[in-house]
Write a protein that holds these residues in place. Structure first.
Motif, PDB file in Angstrom:
ATOM      1  N   TYR A 208      15.471  88.868  86.889  1.00  0.00           N
ATOM      2  CA  TYR A 208      14.515  87.943  87.493  1.00  0.00           C
ATOM      3  C   TYR A 208      14.921  86.509  87.185  1.00  0.00           C
ATOM      4  CZ  TYR A 208      12.183  87.357  82.920  1.00  0.00           C
ATOM      5  OH  TYR A 208      11.888  87.078  81.600  1.00  0.00           O
ATOM      6  N   LYS A 209      14.340  85.588  87.953  1.00  0.00           N
ATOM      7  CA  LYS A 209      14.659  84.171  87.812  1.00  0.00           C
ATOM      8  C   LYS A 209      13.539  83.470  87.040  1.00  0.00           C
ATOM      9  CE  LYS A 209      16.744  84.362  92.402  1.00  0.00           C
ATOM     10  NZ  LYS A 209      16.564  83.961  93.812  1.00  0.00           N
ATOM     11  N   ALA A 210      13.909  82.711  86.038  1.00  0.00           N
ATOM     12  CA  ALA A 210      12.956  81.912  85.262  1.00  0.00           C
ATOM     13  C   ALA A 210      13.301  80.442  85.459  1.00  0.00           C
ATOM     14  CB  ALA A 210      13.007  82.281  83.785  1.00  0.00           C
ATOM     15  N   GLU A 211      12.396  79.705  86.082  1.00  0.00           N
ATOM     16  CA  GLU A 211      12.609  78.277  86.300  1.00  0.00           C
ATOM     17  C   GLU A 211      12.079  77.518  85.095  1.00  0.00           C
ATOM     18  OE1 GLU A 211      14.169  75.118  88.663  1.00  0.00           O
ATOM     19  OE2 GLU A 211      14.334  77.309  88.814  1.00  0.00           O
ATOM     20  N   TYR A 212      12.990  77.033  84.239  1.00  0.00           N
ATOM     21  CA  TYR A 212      12.615  76.295  83.036  1.00  0.00           C
ATOM     22  C   TYR A 212      12.306  74.842  83.432  1.00  0.00           C
ATOM     23  CZ  TYR A 212      13.790  79.836  79.504  1.00  0.00           C
ATOM     24  OH  TYR A 212      13.801  80.959  78.691  1.00  0.00           O
ATOM     25  N   ILE A 213      11.108  74.394  83.097  1.00  0.00           N
ATOM     26  CA  ILE A 213      10.616  73.072  83.490  1.00  0.00           C
ATOM     27  C   ILE A 213      10.315  72.271  82.231  1.00  0.00           C
ATOM     28  CG2 ILE A 213       8.749  71.847  84.694  1.00  0.00           C
ATOM     29  CD1 ILE A 213       8.364  74.439  86.365  1.00  0.00           C
ATOM     30  N   TRP A 214      10.743  71.008  82.222  1.00  0.00           N
ATOM     31  CA  TRP A 214      10.420  70.164  81.073  1.00  0.00           C
ATOM     32  C   TRP A 214      10.188  68.729  81.497  1.00  0.00           C
ATOM     33  CZ3 TRP A 214      15.364  71.540  82.308  1.00  0.00           C
ATOM     34  CH2 TRP A 214      16.361  70.567  82.284  1.00  0.00           C
ATOM     35  N   ILE A 215       9.612  67.937  80.585  1.00  0.00           N
ATOM     36  CA  ILE A 215       9.340  66.517  80.819  1.00  0.00           C
ATOM     37  C   ILE A 215      10.449  65.733  80.125  1.00  0.00           C
ATOM     38  CG2 ILE A 215       7.704  64.632  80.426  1.00  0.00           C
ATOM     39  CD1 ILE A 215       6.259  68.031  80.193  1.00  0.00           C
ATOM     40  N   ASP A 216      11.075  64.817  80.866  1.00  0.00           N
ATOM     41  CA  ASP A 216      12.232  64.111  80.314  1.00  0.00           C
ATOM     42  C   ASP A 216      11.826  62.863  79.524  1.00  0.00           C
ATOM     43  OD1 ASP A 216      11.775  62.001  82.090  1.00  0.00           O
ATOM     44  OD2 ASP A 216      13.616  62.298  83.242  1.00  0.00           O
ATOM     45  N   GLY A 217      12.804  62.023  79.211  1.00  0.00           N
ATOM     46  CA  GLY A 217      12.546  60.837  78.395  1.00  0.00           C
ATOM     47  C   GLY A 217      12.581  59.538  79.163  1.00  0.00           C
TER      48      GLY A 217
ATOM     49  N   THR B 249      17.354  76.893  86.459  1.00  0.00           N
ATOM     50  CA  THR B 249      17.065  78.323  86.573  1.00  0.00           C
ATOM     51  C   THR B 249      17.900  79.147  85.603  1.00  0.00           C
ATOM     52  OG1 THR B 249      16.669  77.973  88.941  1.00  0.00           O
ATOM     53  CG2 THR B 249      16.923  80.252  88.189  1.00  0.00           C
ATOM     54  N   LYS B 250      17.220  80.080  84.932  1.00  0.00           N
ATOM     55  CA  LYS B 250      17.899  81.033  84.061  1.00  0.00           C
ATOM     56  C   LYS B 250      17.671  82.443  84.608  1.00  0.00           C
ATOM     57  CE  LYS B 250      18.608  82.102  79.158  1.00  0.00           C
ATOM     58  NZ  LYS B 250      19.999  81.597  79.186  1.00  0.00           N
ATOM     59  N   ILE B 251      18.711  83.256  84.645  1.00  0.00           N
ATOM     60  CA  ILE B 251      18.606  84.641  85.096  1.00  0.00           C
ATOM     61  C   ILE B 251      18.446  85.536  83.868  1.00  0.00           C
ATOM     62  CG2 ILE B 251      19.644  86.488  86.449  1.00  0.00           C
ATOM     63  CD1 ILE B 251      18.973  83.906  88.009  1.00  0.00           C
ATOM     64  N   LEU B 252      17.380  86.334  83.874  1.00  0.00           N
ATOM     65  CA  LEU B 252      17.075  87.206  82.743  1.00  0.00           C
ATOM     66  C   LEU B 252      16.947  88.644  83.225  1.00  0.00           C
ATOM     67  CD1 LEU B 252      14.359  84.967  81.065  1.00  0.00           C
ATOM     68  CD2 LEU B 252      16.680  85.339  80.228  1.00  0.00           C
ATOM     69  N   SER B 253      17.218  89.581  82.346  1.00  0.00           N
ATOM     70  CA  SER B 253      17.053  90.990  82.663  1.00  0.00           C
ATOM     71  C   SER B 253      15.588  91.384  82.538  1.00  0.00           C
ATOM     72  CB  SER B 253      17.896  91.859  81.727  1.00  0.00           C
ATOM     73  OG  SER B 253      19.270  91.571  81.893  1.00  0.00           O
ATOM     74  N   ASP B 254      15.142  92.284  83.398  1.00  0.00           N
ATOM     75  CA  ASP B 254      13.758  92.753  83.325  1.00  0.00           C
ATOM     76  C   ASP B 254      13.444  93.219  81.912  1.00  0.00           C
ATOM     77  OD1 ASP B 254      13.344  92.204  85.945  1.00  0.00           O
ATOM     78  OD2 ASP B 254      13.464  94.271  86.661  1.00  0.00           O
ATOM     79  N   GLY B 255      12.275  92.786  81.419  1.00  0.00           N
ATOM     80  CA  GLY B 255      11.854  93.156  80.072  1.00  0.00           C
ATOM     81  C   GLY B 255      12.261  92.158  79.017  1.00  0.00           C
TER      82      GLY B 255
END
Length: 339
Positions: free
Chosen positions: A3-12, A23-29
């Protein structure tokens, strides 16, 4: 499967931080791991020591990609796992914990403006549209611009499970508002940042940009704010606590301490015109949209409820505004013996 995890953060970025994501791709579970990024490209590090850490703190379904994909809001940490200087969420956490017994909750009204290139959506190529007034909560293609984007954004927020509580057109063409809450200080702030990311991402699909500029058009046009509604358990039960909270916000240096942290360009918006109080004066009143803090009429009638701080800009950092209001009002209620 993955699955795709969209990592979101606030910059400086200063004076107003920007949202970033990748986007980070992770295995189910798989649980959401810490990740890293190049802080030298986000105003959060120098090139010779550029690594910064993303610590997941809130996740929700990704309504754009669908499926089992997720949006992941992160705090930014240094490589020794201490909060980065730009990490304002880390400053809110201890205040939220300290006053959790008072059950503070917030509802934030996020105003914003759509732009088509360099023009607010709905503004003619040459000149200006009719004066503001008819656009507020209006209907019809002669007064409303961007509703298709707004409705899609609302659907996305609901699908993500955010505590979105409403939308409306605002007083200028292309200007809109959505509301998040009422929920606790950390929850409302996390969800507002995700809702902002979804706003920008949704507008992107329509080749339109959304801005939180507090004065997107100079002259006789309303600015854009983030009116912040606040209450504690005592305020929801006793009108004396309503007055105590208002008085605490106006005590000593508190008005200027707050205003200087309520978003860049606040002096352009808080002029005493266009339903604002002057930035350097503090006032509160019942049903008064020209006051710094408004007590809704039904709150006075019922003898309990909430207050609305009308000063925060649209571009305010919600972690900062909720921390300041929680600390100031809850401390004031304790001092007045109303907890």
């Amino acid at each position: 499967m993955s699955y795709k995890a969209e990592y979101i953060w606030i910059d400086g970025t200063e004076p107003t931080a920007k949202l970033r994501s990748k986007t980070k791709i992770l295995s189910d579970g798989d649980e959401l791991p810490v990740w890293g990024f190049d802080g030298s490209s986000t105003n959060q590090a120098e090139g010779h020591a550029s690594d910064r850490v993303l610590q997941p703190v809130f996740s929700c379904p990704d309504p754009i990609r669908g499926g089992n994909n997720v949006l992941v809001l992160c705090e930014v940490l240094n490589i020794d796992m201490t909060p980065h200087a730009s990490n304002t969420r880390a400053l809110l956490r201890p205040i939220a914990e300290k006053f959790a017994g008072q059950a503070p909750i917030f509802g934030i009204e996020q105003e914003y403006t759509f732009f088509d290139g360099t023009r607010p959506l709905g503004f003619p190529v040459n000149g200006f549209p009719a004066a503001q007034g008819g656009y507020y909560c209006g209907v019809g293609s002669d007064e409303i611009f961007g509703r298709d984007i707004v409705e899609k954004h609302l659907d996305h927020c609901l699908a993500a499970g955010l505590s979105i509580s409403g939308i409306n057109a605002e007083v200028m063409p292309g200007q809109w508002e959505f509301q998040v809450g009422p929920v606790g200080p950390l929850e409302v702030s996390d969800q507002l940042w995700i809702a902002r990311w979804l706003l920008y991402r949704t507008a992107e699909d329509f080749n339109v940009s959304a801005t939180l500029n507090p004065k997107p058009v100079k002259g006789d046009w309303n600015g854009a704010g983030a009116h912040t509604n606040f209450s504690t358990r005592a305020m929801r039960e006793d009108y004396r606590a309503i007055i105590s909270a208002c008085e605490a916000l106006g005590e000593g240096s508190k008005p200027l301490d707050h205003v200087k942290n309520y978003g860049a360009g606040i002096d352009e918006r808080l002029t005493g015109l266009h339903e604002t109080a002057p930035w350097n004066e503090f006032s509160y009143g019942v049903s008064d949209r020209g006051a710094s803090v408004r007590i809704p009429w039904q709150v006075e009638k019922d003898g309990k409820g909430y207050i609305e701080d009308r000063r925060p800009n649209a571009n305010v950092d919600p972690y900062v505004v909720t921390r300041l209001i929680t600390d100031t009002c809850c401390t004031g209620l304790e001092k007045d013996g109303l907890v």
